[in-house]
Design an enzyme around this catalytic site. Structure first.
Site, mmCIF file in Angstrom:
data_model
loop_
_atom_site.group_PDB
_atom_site.id
_atom_site.type_symbol
_atom_site.label_atom_id
_atom_site.label_comp_id
_atom_site.label_asym_id
_atom_site.label_seq_id
_atom_site.Cartn_x
_atom_site.Cartn_y
_atom_site.Cartn_z
ATOM 1 N N VAL A 26 9.407 7.902 9.064
ATOM 2 C CA VAL A 26 9.997 7.209 7.910
ATOM 3 C C VAL A 26 11.511 7.405 7.900
ATOM 4 O O VAL A 26 12.277 6.447 7.721
ATOM 5 C CB VAL A 26 9.381 7.718 6.589
ATOM 6 C CG1 VAL A 26 10.150 7.172 5.384
ATOM 7 C CG2 VAL A 26 7.909 7.331 6.496
ATOM 8 N N ARG A 28 13.661 8.243 10.365
ATOM 9 C CA ARG A 28 14.406 7.621 11.468
ATOM 10 C C ARG A 28 14.329 6.097 11.427
ATOM 11 O O ARG A 28 15.313 5.415 11.744
ATOM 12 C CB ARG A 28 13.917 8.182 12.796
ATOM 13 C CG ARG A 28 14.304 9.654 12.930
ATOM 14 C CD ARG A 28 14.141 10.207 14.318
ATOM 15 N NE ARG A 28 14.796 11.511 14.414
ATOM 16 C CZ ARG A 28 14.768 12.278 15.489
ATOM 17 N NH1 ARG A 28 14.119 11.883 16.577
ATOM 18 N NH2 ARG A 28 15.397 13.444 15.500
ATOM 19 N N GLY A 105 -3.093 11.660 -0.473
ATOM 20 C CA GLY A 105 -4.421 11.096 -0.657
ATOM 21 C C GLY A 105 -4.527 10.233 -1.899
ATOM 22 O O GLY A 105 -3.516 9.760 -2.433
ATOM 23 N N ILE A 130 -6.972 14.900 5.286
ATOM 24 C CA ILE A 130 -7.959 15.179 6.329
ATOM 25 C C ILE A 130 -9.324 14.600 5.968
ATOM 26 O O ILE A 130 -10.203 14.493 6.837
ATOM 27 C CB ILE A 130 -8.094 16.686 6.621
ATOM 28 C CG1 ILE A 130 -8.709 17.438 5.430
ATOM 29 C CG2 ILE A 130 -6.760 17.287 7.026
ATOM 30 C CD1 ILE A 130 -9.106 18.865 5.756
ATOM 31 N N ASP A 131 -9.528 14.209 4.710
ATOM 32 C CA ASP A 131 -10.845 13.750 4.257
ATOM 33 C C ASP A 131 -11.220 12.366 4.776
ATOM 34 O O ASP A 131 -12.399 12.016 4.797
ATOM 35 C CB ASP A 131 -10.907 13.730 2.728
ATOM 36 C CG ASP A 131 -10.695 15.102 2.115
ATOM 37 O OD1 ASP A 131 -10.945 16.100 2.813
ATOM 38 O OD2 ASP A 131 -10.271 15.178 0.947
ATOM 39 N N ARG A 158 -21.651 28.062 18.006
ATOM 40 C CA ARG A 158 -22.835 27.777 18.823
ATOM 41 C C ARG A 158 -23.140 28.936 19.774
ATOM 42 O O ARG A 158 -24.314 29.276 19.989
ATOM 43 C CB ARG A 158 -22.611 26.486 19.617
ATOM 44 C CG ARG A 158 -23.707 26.140 20.605
ATOM 45 C CD ARG A 158 -24.919 25.557 19.934
ATOM 46 N NE ARG A 158 -24.666 24.226 19.408
ATOM 47 C CZ ARG A 158 -25.584 23.523 18.750
ATOM 48 N NH1 ARG A 158 -26.786 24.044 18.518
ATOM 49 N NH2 ARG A 158 -25.302 22.322 18.291
ATOM 50 N N ARG A 250 -27.417 32.104 8.581
ATOM 51 C CA ARG A 250 -26.035 32.536 8.373
ATOM 52 C C ARG A 250 -25.206 31.358 7.870
ATOM 53 O O ARG A 250 -25.537 30.202 8.109
ATOM 54 C CB ARG A 250 -25.419 33.068 9.671
ATOM 55 C CG ARG A 250 -26.057 34.355 10.193
ATOM 56 C CD ARG A 250 -25.722 35.543 9.293
ATOM 57 N NE ARG A 250 -26.204 36.799 9.841
ATOM 58 C CZ ARG A 250 -27.418 37.295 9.673
ATOM 59 N NH1 ARG A 250 -28.303 36.605 8.948
ATOM 60 N NH2 ARG A 250 -27.763 38.454 10.208
#
Length: 326
Positions: A26, A28, A105, A130-131, A158, A250
């Site tokens: 924005v 530049r 957001g 990020i949502d 994993r 867990r």
């Protein structure tokens, strides 16, 4: 171009990787087009308190690779009041700012929409969350980086889940949207995803897990969106423990880890394109729109449409996860 000679940039709400790349773009692009740039610190709070500084090209050097936001971000109760917004407008005028670019957001865009309506200020929004839950854009700044962070974490989980033959519930962000959980599950090879868009009962999970063990799967991973609608990972883990004590369960909550880190190439390019397009929109006398991307093309989405409409999760992705996790 109308009367816009100086723009202000702010980042608001939760931070997202790629916000700095957007600030750089924005700034530049604005300077390239002959506009003056002012950086507004701590979101709308900085607009209310007058934390504003002129930005030159060198102010945004060497930031494209940085996570977070150099402009900082904060919640601002004052901006939710007419008196607070009047202060913000007065500071904006004192600094000679004619238009705003807001990176954030849906809450940030809601604030921009109200401000624009009250004071007839041209506002351009960039989807920074990020949502990935903003309607009108295929993806948001920060989503890809967060997804890769989840993938890296689940790959590591994993290893230990397999070693100890455990069932792990991994809670990821997303608020009331399941994009991170669903796509994180597909990318990591998780056995299931619990997302707010679709209900999941414990007995459904139990039958699914049983089938896995019958097929010699000695561990399972379930990604859970943090939404109140799902109850979160702890909710499901406790219910499974109580109803099916034979499973060694867990919980891992990834938390704010997902918001940090250097943005991926995808997020850097996306932020750069959207940031440059924000200045194009200002030069075209556009106002009160979010800059989105659909089918790899830049689109202008009215704030009302971006905020009020829910972005749907694709049913085919739910089916893909189900088919591949047998």
């Amino acid at each position: 171009m109308g009367t816009v000679k100086c723009i202000g940039i702010l980042t608001s709400g939760g931070d997202a990787p790629g916000m700095n790349a957007a600030i750089r773009a924005v700034t530049r692009a604005a300077i390239y087009n002959g506009l003056q740039v002012k950086g507004i610190y701590r979101g709308y709070k900085g607009l209310v308190t007058g934390e504003i500084k002129e930005f030159k090209s060198q102010n945004v050097s060497n930031i494209i690779q940085l996570g977070g936001t150099i402009l900082k971000t904060a919640r601002c109760k004052e901006f939710t009041t007419p008196e607070g917004r009047q202060l913000a407008y007065d500071n904006m005028k004192r600094e000679g700012i004619d238009a705003l670019v807001i990176i954030g957001g849906d809450g940030s865009l809601t604030g921009a929409r109200i401000f624009a309506q009250e004071f007839d200020v041209p506002c351009i929004g960039l989807p920074g969350t990020i949502d990935n839950d903003l309607y009108g854009t295929d993806t948001t700044i920060g989503y890809d980086t967060a997804l890769n962070t989840i993938l890296d974490a689940v790959d590591k989980i994993r290893d230990t889940a397999t070693s100890h033959e455990r069932l792990f519930f991994v809670e990821v962000m997303g608020r009331d949207a399941g994009f991170l959980a669903l796509n994180g599950a597909i990318a990591s090879g998780a056995e299931a995803a619990i997302i707010p868009e679709f209900s999941t009962e414990v007995d459904q999970l139990e039958e699914f897990i049983k089938n896995g063990f019958r097929k010699s799967k000695n561990s399972s991973i379930v990604l859970v969106a943090e939404s109140e609608l799902t109850g979160g990972a702890m909710h499901y883990a406790e219910r499974v423990k109580n109803e099916y004590p034979q499973y060694d369960v867990r919980v891992t909550i990834l938390g704010h880890l997902q918001r940090g880190g250097s943005p991926t190439a995808h997020d850097r390019i996306l932020a750069s394109r959207l940031g440059a397009a924000a200045i194009d929109a200002i030069m075209e006398d556009q106002r009160n729109v979010m800059i989105g991307i659909e089918h790899d093309e830049i689109v202008y989405v009215p704030f009302s449409k971006a905020i009020k409409n829910d972005k749907p999760v694709k049913r085919d992705l739910v089916n893909v996860l189900k088919e591949l996790s047998i």
